[in-house]
Design a protein around this motif. Structure first.
Motif, PDB file in Angstrom:
ATOM      1  N   HIS A  26       0.080  -1.415  -5.470  1.00 33.95           N
ATOM      2  CA  HIS A  26      -1.108  -1.396  -4.616  1.00 33.95           C
ATOM      3  C   HIS A  26      -1.538  -2.802  -4.187  1.00 33.95           C
ATOM      4  O   HIS A  26      -2.635  -2.984  -3.651  1.00 33.95           O
TER       5      HIS A  26
ATOM      6  N   ARG B   2       0.856  -1.187   0.000  1.00 31.25           N
ATOM      7  CA  ARG B   2       0.000   0.000   0.000  1.00 31.25           C
ATOM      8  C   ARG B   2       0.893   1.238   0.000  1.00 31.25           C
ATOM      9  O   ARG B   2       1.421   1.618   1.052  1.00 31.25           O
TER      10      ARG B   2
ATOM     11  N   MET C 176       5.055   5.667  -4.780  1.00 32.90           N
ATOM     12  CA  MET C 176       4.774   4.874  -5.975  1.00 32.90           C
ATOM     13  C   MET C 176       5.894   5.014  -7.002  1.00 32.90           C
ATOM     14  O   MET C 176       6.329   4.039  -7.614  1.00 32.90           O
TER      15      MET C 176
ATOM     16  N   ASN D 285      -0.829  -1.242 -10.357  1.00 32.33           N
ATOM     17  CA  ASN D 285      -1.500  -2.351  -9.684  1.00 32.33           C
ATOM     18  C   ASN D 285      -0.532  -3.078  -8.748  1.00 32.33           C
ATOM     19  O   ASN D 285      -0.880  -3.426  -7.616  1.00 32.33           O
TER      20      ASN D 285
END
Length: 258
Positions: free
Chosen positions: A92, A28, A35, A89
């Motif tokens: 996450h 997460r 990210m 993706n």
């Protein structure tokens, strides 16, 4: 070409295994910076495996750079590589990510391998040889009624108003419209016949090249929104089953205001 496909597949699966070692479904990210850091580290990891291996397999083929992702390529052979297609993706904790490698010759995709380590799924295609998932041949949908069509798309980089207007209009015409990231997986769904068409504005070469070959080799039609066969440099793409492609193209051209 079969020998080349086996060589490329082996390298892509190896790279996917290294990426899978870094994957956790509990990931997460805290923010965009988090990210970005994760994405760069993973890109570097996989590129470090793929770039020297592909250069050894096909020394004459060049590597497509970031500045070539939305342009026509010079003549010759080129590798279109996405080290982690669906990186958003991955970071996450979602499982829809893959390693993709496509060989283009004079701007035509001629070989493609897409490997999704989660589930051990590998899609392959060579020009004139069909499309396959783990060795099983693929065929696009047989639908001919746009009103029964499931259409997928990916949001563009900048053309949000144009995209929103097209989405609103298509919702009146098709059975179901889905937006997803990344662009490879919905094209795989078209090749497998799970959905009937995929369209995207501002498509980049690395993101769609593998899907273009897999869809066409599964019996589908892939064009730009101008109706011409898709080639690198096209700003948009429509990939679909033959029975719905023409009508969807007419709808999108009718809604498309440049």
């Amino acid at each position: 070409m079969d020998k080349l496909l086996d060589q490329v597949k082996a390298v892509v699966v190896q790279a996917g295994a290294a990426l899978h070692d870094e994957y956790t479904d509990t990931a997460r990210p805290a923010d965009k910076a988090d990210m970005g850091r994760a994405g760069k580290r993973l890109d570097d990891l996989v590129t470090g495996i793929l770039e020297p291996a592909l250069a050894k397999i096909r020394p004459q083929a060049r590597w497509i750079g970031d500045d070539q992702e939305m342009t026509e390529l010079p003549p010759g052979e080129w590798w279109a590589v996405d080290p982690i297609e669906g990186g958003v993706n991955f970071v996450h904790g979602m499982d829809q990510w893959a390693v993709t490698v496509t060989l283009l010759r004079d701007n035509d995709p001629v070989l493609a391998v897409v490997h999704q380590p989660v589930g051990d799924r590998t899609w392959t295609a060579v020009r004139g040889g069909g499309s396959f998932l783990n060795g099983r041949p693929l065929t696009v949908s047989a639908k001919t009624d746009v009103g029964a069509a499931i259409v997928t798309t990916t949001q563009p980089r900048t053309l949000n108003r144009r995209f929103g207007d097209a989405v609103a209009d298509l919702l009146d015409e098709v059975l179901l419209l889905r937006s997803t990231v990344p662009s490879t997986f919905p094209q795989l769904d078209v090749a497998e016949g799970h959905v009937d068409a995929y369209w995207q504005y501002e498509c980049d070469l690395v993101g769609v090249a593998a899907g273009v070959l897999l869809v066409t080799e599964a019996g589908g039609v892939v064009t730009g929104l101008d109706g011409e066969p898709w080639r690198p440099g096209h700003p948009d793409i429509l990939a679909g089953a033959p029975g719905v492609h023409e009508e969807l193209l007419a709808l999108l051209k009718n809604k498309d205001v440049r």
